[in-house]
Design a protein around this motif. Structure first.
Motif, PDB file in Angstrom:
ATOM      1  N   VAL A  36     -59.476   4.170  31.618  1.00 11.12           N
ATOM      2  CA  VAL A  36     -59.126   4.690  32.944  1.00 11.12           C
ATOM      3  C   VAL A  36     -59.648   3.765  34.045  1.00 11.12           C
ATOM      4  N   ASN A  37     -60.876   3.295  33.897  1.00 13.77           N
ATOM      5  CA  ASN A  37     -61.441   2.396  34.912  1.00 13.77           C
ATOM      6  C   ASN A  37     -60.659   1.092  35.001  1.00 13.77           C
ATOM      7  N   TYR A  38     -60.258   0.554  33.845  1.00 11.64           N
ATOM      8  CA  TYR A  38     -59.461  -0.672  33.850  1.00 11.64           C
ATOM      9  C   TYR A  38     -58.086  -0.416  34.474  1.00 11.64           C
ATOM     10  N   TYR A  39     -57.503   0.747  34.189  1.00 14.38           N
ATOM     11  CA  TYR A  39     -56.202   1.116  34.756  1.00 14.38           C
ATOM     12  C   TYR A  39     -56.295   1.202  36.281  1.00 14.38           C
ATOM     13  N   ARG A  40     -57.321   1.884  36.753  1.00 10.73           N
ATOM     14  CA  ARG A  40     -57.504   2.040  38.200  1.00 10.73           C
ATOM     15  C   ARG A  40     -57.688   0.695  38.901  1.00 10.73           C
ATOM     16  N   ALA A  41     -58.300  -0.250  38.213  1.00  7.80           N
ATOM     17  CA  ALA A  41     -58.533  -1.577  38.790  1.00  7.80           C
ATOM     18  C   ALA A  41     -57.340  -2.504  38.609  1.00  7.80           C
ATOM     19  N   GLY A  42     -56.262  -1.995  38.006  1.00  3.54           N
ATOM     20  CA  GLY A  42     -55.082  -2.818  37.783  1.00  3.54           C
ATOM     21  C   GLY A  42     -55.260  -3.837  36.675  1.00  3.54           C
ATOM     22  N   GLN A  43     -56.164  -3.560  35.751  1.00  2.28           N
ATOM     23  CA  GLN A  43     -56.488  -4.506  34.685  1.00  2.28           C
ATOM     24  C   GLN A  43     -56.055  -4.011  33.311  1.00  2.28           C
TER      25      GLN A  43
END
Length: 118
Positions: free
Chosen positions: A61-68
């Motif tokens: 989720v954190n990677y998704y939110r950061a566009g990664q």
């Protein structure tokens, strides 16, 4: 034993979140050397723990939110992993544990050298 297993999972989770690794590099060796499982038992237990997607999903989720996060690529990799895990687990349960342990060590050394050299 319960706290040790939770600690192994915690370490794998942190390293998975930071480096994208956990099962083969952290969980399997920890189960072999700290919990005294055979390589086959460690691999099977690690795969079963990874089937429960909660830890990976929360971290992703954190990677998704950061566009990664490339969701399409992740799905395609997951499909390949499913087929590969089935074949690999068949192979691992049909060879000697000592051979499997040594092959795993060679793989880790090769990967370490590759990462170091670039």
């Amino acid at each position: 034993m319960t706290l040790l297993l939770i600690a192994i999972g915690l370490a794998a989770g942190v390293l998975s979140g930071v480096f994208g690794l956990g099962g083969g590099i952290i969980i399997v060796p920890a189960l072999i050397y700290l919990v005294k499982m055979t390589p086959q038992q460690a691999a099977g237990t690690s795969l079963a723990a990874l089937v429960i997607p909660v830890g990976a999903a929360v971290g992703a989720v954190n990677y998704y939110r950061a566009g990664q996060l490339h969701i399409r690529d992740a799905v395609l990799i997951a499909l390949g992993m499913g087929v590969g895990a089935f074949g690999g687990s068949w192979l691992a349960t049909n060879i000697d544990g000592d051979i499997l342990r040594k092959a795993f060590a060679v793989l880790m050394v090769v990967m370490a050298v590759k990462l170091w050299v670039g």
